[in-house]
Design an enzyme around this catalytic site. Structure first.
Site, PDB file in Angstrom:
ATOM      1  CB  CYS A 115      -0.951   0.158   1.084  1.00  0.00           C
ATOM      2  SG  CYS A 115      -2.211  -1.432   1.316  1.00  0.00           S
ATOM      3  CG  HIS A 252      -3.132   3.586   2.010  1.00  0.00           C
ATOM      4  ND1 HIS A 252      -3.498   3.341   0.826  1.00  0.00           N
ATOM      5  CD2 HIS A 252      -3.105   2.689   2.908  1.00  0.00           C
ATOM      6  CE1 HIS A 252      -3.696   2.206   0.758  1.00  0.00           C
ATOM      7  NE2 HIS A 252      -3.673   1.607   2.050  1.00  0.00           N
ATOM      8  CG  ASN A 282      -6.498  -0.765   1.079  1.00  0.00           C
ATOM      9  OD1 ASN A 282      -5.781  -0.166   0.068  1.00  0.00           O
ATOM     10  ND2 ASN A 282      -5.987  -1.292   2.282  1.00  0.00           N
TER      11      ASN A 282
HETATM   12  N1  COA Z   1     -18.610  -8.142   8.949  1.00  0.00           N
HETATM   13  C1  COA Z   1     -19.095  -8.487   9.980  1.00  0.00           C
HETATM   14  N2  COA Z   1     -18.581  -8.569  11.322  1.00  0.00           N
HETATM   15  C2  COA Z   1     -17.049  -8.708  11.084  1.00  0.00           C
HETATM   16  C3  COA Z   1     -16.480  -8.460   9.788  1.00  0.00           C
HETATM   17  C4  COA Z   1     -17.363  -8.358   8.837  1.00  0.00           C
HETATM   18  N3  COA Z   1     -16.889  -8.073   7.569  1.00  0.00           N
HETATM   19  N4  COA Z   1     -15.194  -8.972  10.094  1.00  0.00           N
HETATM   20  C5  COA Z   1     -14.903  -9.061  11.320  1.00  0.00           C
HETATM   21  N5  COA Z   1     -16.052  -9.214  11.841  1.00  0.00           N
HETATM   22  C6  COA Z   1     -16.421  -9.769  13.160  1.00  0.00           C
HETATM   23  C7  COA Z   1     -15.079 -10.283  13.869  1.00  0.00           C
HETATM   24  O1  COA Z   1     -15.488 -11.818  13.714  1.00  0.00           O
HETATM   25  C8  COA Z   1     -15.446 -10.041  15.336  1.00  0.00           C
HETATM   26  O2  COA Z   1     -16.350 -10.900  15.765  1.00  0.00           O
HETATM   27  P1  COA Z   1     -16.358 -11.410  17.304  1.00  0.00           P
HETATM   28  O3  COA Z   1     -16.161 -10.392  18.278  1.00  0.00           O
HETATM   29  O4  COA Z   1     -17.724 -12.222  17.320  1.00  0.00           O
HETATM   30  O5  COA Z   1     -15.112 -12.454  17.332  1.00  0.00           O
HETATM   31  C9  COA Z   1     -15.880  -8.557  15.451  1.00  0.00           C
HETATM   32  O6  COA Z   1     -16.236  -8.558  14.184  1.00  0.00           O
HETATM   33  C10 COA Z   1     -14.593  -7.775  15.799  1.00  0.00           C
HETATM   34  O7  COA Z   1     -13.510  -7.968  15.117  1.00  0.00           O
HETATM   35  P2  COA Z   1     -12.270  -7.308  14.950  1.00  0.00           P
HETATM   36  O8  COA Z   1     -11.322  -7.811  14.225  1.00  0.00           O
HETATM   37  O9  COA Z   1     -11.814  -7.248  16.479  1.00  0.00           O
HETATM   38  O10 COA Z   1     -12.769  -5.866  14.448  1.00  0.00           O
HETATM   39  P3  COA Z   1     -11.888  -4.585  14.511  1.00  0.00           P
HETATM   40  O11 COA Z   1     -12.783  -3.570  15.315  1.00  0.00           O
HETATM   41  O12 COA Z   1     -10.550  -4.488  14.917  1.00  0.00           O
HETATM   42  O13 COA Z   1     -12.030  -4.007  13.070  1.00  0.00           O
HETATM   43  C11 COA Z   1     -10.882  -3.973  11.120  1.00  0.00           C
HETATM   44  C12 COA Z   1     -11.676  -4.888  11.893  1.00  0.00           C
HETATM   45  C13 COA Z   1     -10.136  -4.722  10.197  1.00  0.00           C
HETATM   46  C14 COA Z   1     -11.719  -3.112  10.200  1.00  0.00           C
HETATM   47  C15 COA Z   1      -9.821  -3.131  11.714  1.00  0.00           C
HETATM   48  O14 COA Z   1      -8.841  -3.863  12.570  1.00  0.00           O
HETATM   49  C16 COA Z   1      -8.939  -2.307  10.764  1.00  0.00           C
HETATM   50  O15 COA Z   1      -9.659  -1.396  10.148  1.00  0.00           O
HETATM   51  N6  COA Z   1      -7.669  -2.736  10.675  1.00  0.00           N
HETATM   52  C17 COA Z   1      -6.951  -2.003   9.455  1.00  0.00           C
HETATM   53  C18 COA Z   1      -6.934  -2.760   8.573  1.00  0.00           C
HETATM   54  C19 COA Z   1      -6.526  -2.173   7.243  1.00  0.00           C
HETATM   55  O16 COA Z   1      -6.782  -0.975   6.951  1.00  0.00           O
HETATM   56  N7  COA Z   1      -5.251  -2.792   6.655  1.00  0.00           N
HETATM   57  C20 COA Z   1      -4.802  -2.398   5.513  1.00  0.00           C
HETATM   58  C21 COA Z   1      -3.588  -1.368   5.753  1.00  0.00           C
HETATM   59  S1  COA Z   1      -2.656  -1.076   4.349  1.00  0.00           S
END
Ligand code: COA
Length: 325
Positions: A115, A252, A282
């Site tokens: 990215c 980004h 993204n």
């Molecule tokens: N839809 C619904 N629920 C979802 C889901 C989706 N697409 N993806 C994950 N969940 C659920 C998980 O299974 C989890 O459920 P549980 O509590 O029953 O286990 C719950 O949502 C929370 O998941 P978690 O991973 O802890 O959520 P989060 O608040 O960390 O958000 C992201 C997840 C990915 C949105 C967040 O971590 C993020 O934005 N990270 C950066 C990712 C990114 O931008 N990467 C590229 C960088 S270049």
């Protein structure tokens, strides 16, 4: 020594026709619009059609950037394409785009910094232009992430999309002094120890397959905010500038919450931060030129505006570019 800077003289972008809304995603994985919008700001993503390649997206974005810059393809003597999803293992996707555009001068190569790829490619082009190794560069970020997503993993497949953006750069000499406008500085970083937090579980040497994106979302989130804000601060300091000097911040486009936190960490008001992630998710190396084109087409950037670009991605890689429009 020549006193020159690289100026961005045109930008363009391209998104494939097919759109998958959050509602469409509910038919693929157990998810919902509310979860995706609340956690990421993403409303939809574009998906490349069957047979549509990274080179196709990159070429279309490049054609639009060349038209915006009023530069003919024959004038280009350096082509750098940032991608994590090359058409083939080799040759470089840049070489395919070079041939399709009819460019015959100078080198064409890919940059792989996930990215952060566009910022890495921009920095590479800037250095080559300022050294006099080329005069007119085409810098492209193009991706078809849909091909490396695990469509059964709701934690990643809702976050990414396909797209491309491009910028035309030209080396401009000052009159006995550095031109005021152009790229003022670039700062690039990597930390390869964080491999398992964001990677693809395949490759030509390891599995012989392209593999799928694997991510520890929370760790990536934290690192992204801190690294992008810090690299912008470093860039500003290197130029004797402060956050107050920023007219436009273009982070980004991975997630609207990360973008907002980068703005807050720096103290840049929301109305100076460009956000386009809702429209295309993204697109990795393509998000910054997509956001740049968004601002350019709306004539947001005035001559002399200070624009700060910053990105973070797999590697980990991160960095910033500070430019005077
Ligand atoms: N839809 C619904 N629920 C979802 C889901 C989706 N697409 N993806 C994950 N969940 C659920 C998980 O299974 C989890 O459920 P549980 O509590 O029953 O286990 C719950 O949502 C929370 O998941 P978690 O991973 O802890 O959520 P989060 O608040 O960390 O958000 C992201 C997840 C990915 C949105 C967040 O971590 C993020 O934005 N990270 C950066 C990712 C990114 O931008 N990467 C590229 C960088 S270049």
């Amino acid at each position: 020594m020549t006193l020159s800077r690289s100026q961005i003289i045109g930008v363009g972008s391209f998104l494939p026709e097919k759109v998958l809304t959050n509602q469409d995603m509910t038919a693929i994985v157990d998810t919902n619009d509310e979860w995706i919008v609340k956690r990421t700001g993403i409303k939809q993503r574009h998906i490349a059609g069957e047979g549509e390649l990274t080179s196709d997206l990159g070429r279309e974005a490049a054609l639009r950037a060349l038209a915006a810059a009023q530069v003919k393809a024959e004038e280009v003597d350096l082509l750098i394409l940032a991608t994590t999803t090359p058409d083939n293992t080799f040759p470089a996707t840049a070489a395919r785009v070079q041939a399709q555009l009819g460019i015959t001068k100078g080198p064409a190569f890919d940059v792989q910094a996930v990215c952060s790829g566009f910022v890495y490619a921009l920095a590479t082009a800037d250095n080559m232009l300022r050294l006099g190794q080329a005069k007119t560069a085409l810098v492209i970020g193009a991706e078809v992430y849909s091909r490396i997503l695990d469509w059964e993993d709701r934690g990643t497949c809702v976050l990414f999309g396909d797209g491309a953006g491009a910028a035309v750069l030209r080396a401009v000499e000052g009159n006995g002094q550095l031109p005021e406008r152009g790229i003022l500085s670039t700062h690039l970083y990597a930390d390869g120890t964080r491999y398992e937090q964001l990677y693809v579980d395949g490759g030509p040497a390891s599995t012989g397959t392209a593999g799928h994106v694997r991510m520890q979302g929370k760790e990536v989130f934290r690192f992204a905010v801190n690294s992008m804000a810090t690299s912008v601060r470093t860039g500003l300091e290197a130029n004797g500038l402060t956050v107050e000097d920023i007219d436009w911040l273009i982070p980004h486009q991975a997630n609207s919450r990360i973008i907002a936190k980068v703005g807050d960490a720096l103290g840049v008001p929301n109305d100076k931060v460009i956000v386009t992630v809702q429209d295309h998710a993204n697109t990795s190396a393509a998000t910054i030129p997509l956001a740049l084109t968004h601002g350019f087409e709306r004539q947001l950037f005035k001559p002399g505006d200070l624009v700060a670009l910053t990105a973070m991605g797999g590697g980990f890689t991160w960095g910033s570019a500070i430019l005077r429009w």
